[in-house]
Design a protein around this motif. Sequence first.
Motif, short mmCIF file in Angstrom:
data_model
loop_
_atom_site.label_atom_id
_atom_site.label_comp_id
_atom_site.label_asym_id
_atom_site.label_seq_id
_atom_site.Cartn_x
_atom_site.Cartn_y
_atom_site.Cartn_z
N VAL A 39 0.82 -1.16 -0.07
CA VAL A 39 0.06 0.09 -0.11
C VAL A 39 0.71 1.40 0.02
O VAL A 39 1.73 1.46 0.61
N ASN A 40 0.52 2.15 -0.62
CA ASN A 40 1.17 3.55 -0.84
C ASN A 40 0.47 4.34 0.44
O ASN A 40 -0.46 3.97 0.78
N ARG A 46 5.36 -6.78 5.83
CA ARG A 46 4.62 -5.73 6.45
C ARG A 46 5.13 -4.35 6.21
O ARG A 46 4.41 -3.49 6.90
N ASP A 47 6.07 -4.03 5.22
CA ASP A 47 6.57 -2.79 5.11
C ASP A 47 6.68 -2.51 3.70
O ASP A 47 7.02 -3.07 3.02
N ARG A 48 6.37 -1.20 3.41
CA ARG A 48 6.42 -0.90 2.02
C ARG A 48 7.75 -0.70 1.31
O ARG A 48 8.08 -0.83 0.22
N ALA A 79 10.77 -3.19 -6.54
CA ALA A 79 9.69 -2.69 -7.84
C ALA A 79 9.22 -1.30 -7.03
O ALA A 79 8.91 -1.05 -5.85
N LEU A 80 8.82 -0.55 -8.20
CA LEU A 80 7.80 0.70 -7.98
C LEU A 80 6.48 0.30 -8.45
O LEU A 80 6.21 -0.68 -9.20
N SER A 81 5.59 1.32 -8.34
CA SER A 81 4.26 0.94 -8.65
C SER A 81 4.31 0.84 -10.42
O SER A 81 4.78 1.60 -11.02
#
Length: 327
Positions: free
Chosen positions: A205-206, A273-275, A282-284
């Motif tokens: 999640v961002n 559990r860490d962005r 990877a990026l979005s």
Amino acid sequence: MNCGALGLPSPLFPNAHLSSANSNSVSAEDANHLVMVKPTITLPHHKWRLLIAYDGTHYAGWQFQVSPPTIQCIVQKALVQITKLEREDLHFVGASRTDKGVHAWGQVAHFITPFNYDSLETIHAALNGLLPSDIRVREISAAMPEFHARFSAKSKVYHYKIFNDSIMDPFQRHYAYHSVYKLNTAAMREAAKQFIGKHDFSAFVNASRNDRVLDPVKTIFRFDVIEMGALLQLEVEGSGFLYRQVRNMVALLLQIGKEAIPPDIVPKILLARDRRELAKYALSAPPHGLCLVAVKYKEEHLLLPLGSPTTSFGMHHTVSKCKLPFY
């Protein structure tokens, strides 16, 4: 403020309590102090469900804002013009707040009116007549009072398209991400299966917007990688999705497809559990490859209320006699 069913302000009396001066007050206690609540009169209203498709290329997403324009803003403006109601009285809500540049074939929304319609074909035609050509209302139907476009949804289906060839198809440029790297689809399928099930998706999640309640635990029912020639279609169905979750999952699958990282990286990132852990790999993925295809509900939520008009799928026009010959 007077409220009707679902605790919504009445469109007929938006600022009135409608309680008599002699009514007994009812006390309610919150965490800090005792407040007095006057009993209110529930007024009838009618709820309407829309099925909407749109090309999100030129819009700043679904969520209401005036500038730059959003899908919700444009559709709501048309509803205000047709119903002659104020924006606040319509209580217009969408099932999914798609992001800037994201498309939809099956967005669902609802609105409320204090009056009923005998037929929905006229308002359906009027809506599409006012809307720009890249936004279409596919269906309009009456909805049960308990139906809510967002909170009644049991699952949502998204597709993400990837055009996997050295040369991009110009007709796909607004709807598919172009990957010049030859992707290993078997590895992508293996990785996609590891998203299935109930997981904490905090790593995918961002930073959430202020108006979104963050619940990181979601259930993924299926995640398929389908090959259609040069076009790859990633189909994911889940109980719900966090802000940019689908695009982040796709971005990781792209890296796995390029064989930059192994498929078994997925459980490791989920457990973190860490962005920041995902950001190492990877990026979005860009938004234009993503499309909201369907929002699914329980059958009882889709029933038509008694006495309601039939669902409108749009009117077909016919010509009884051709006046001009074809050449």
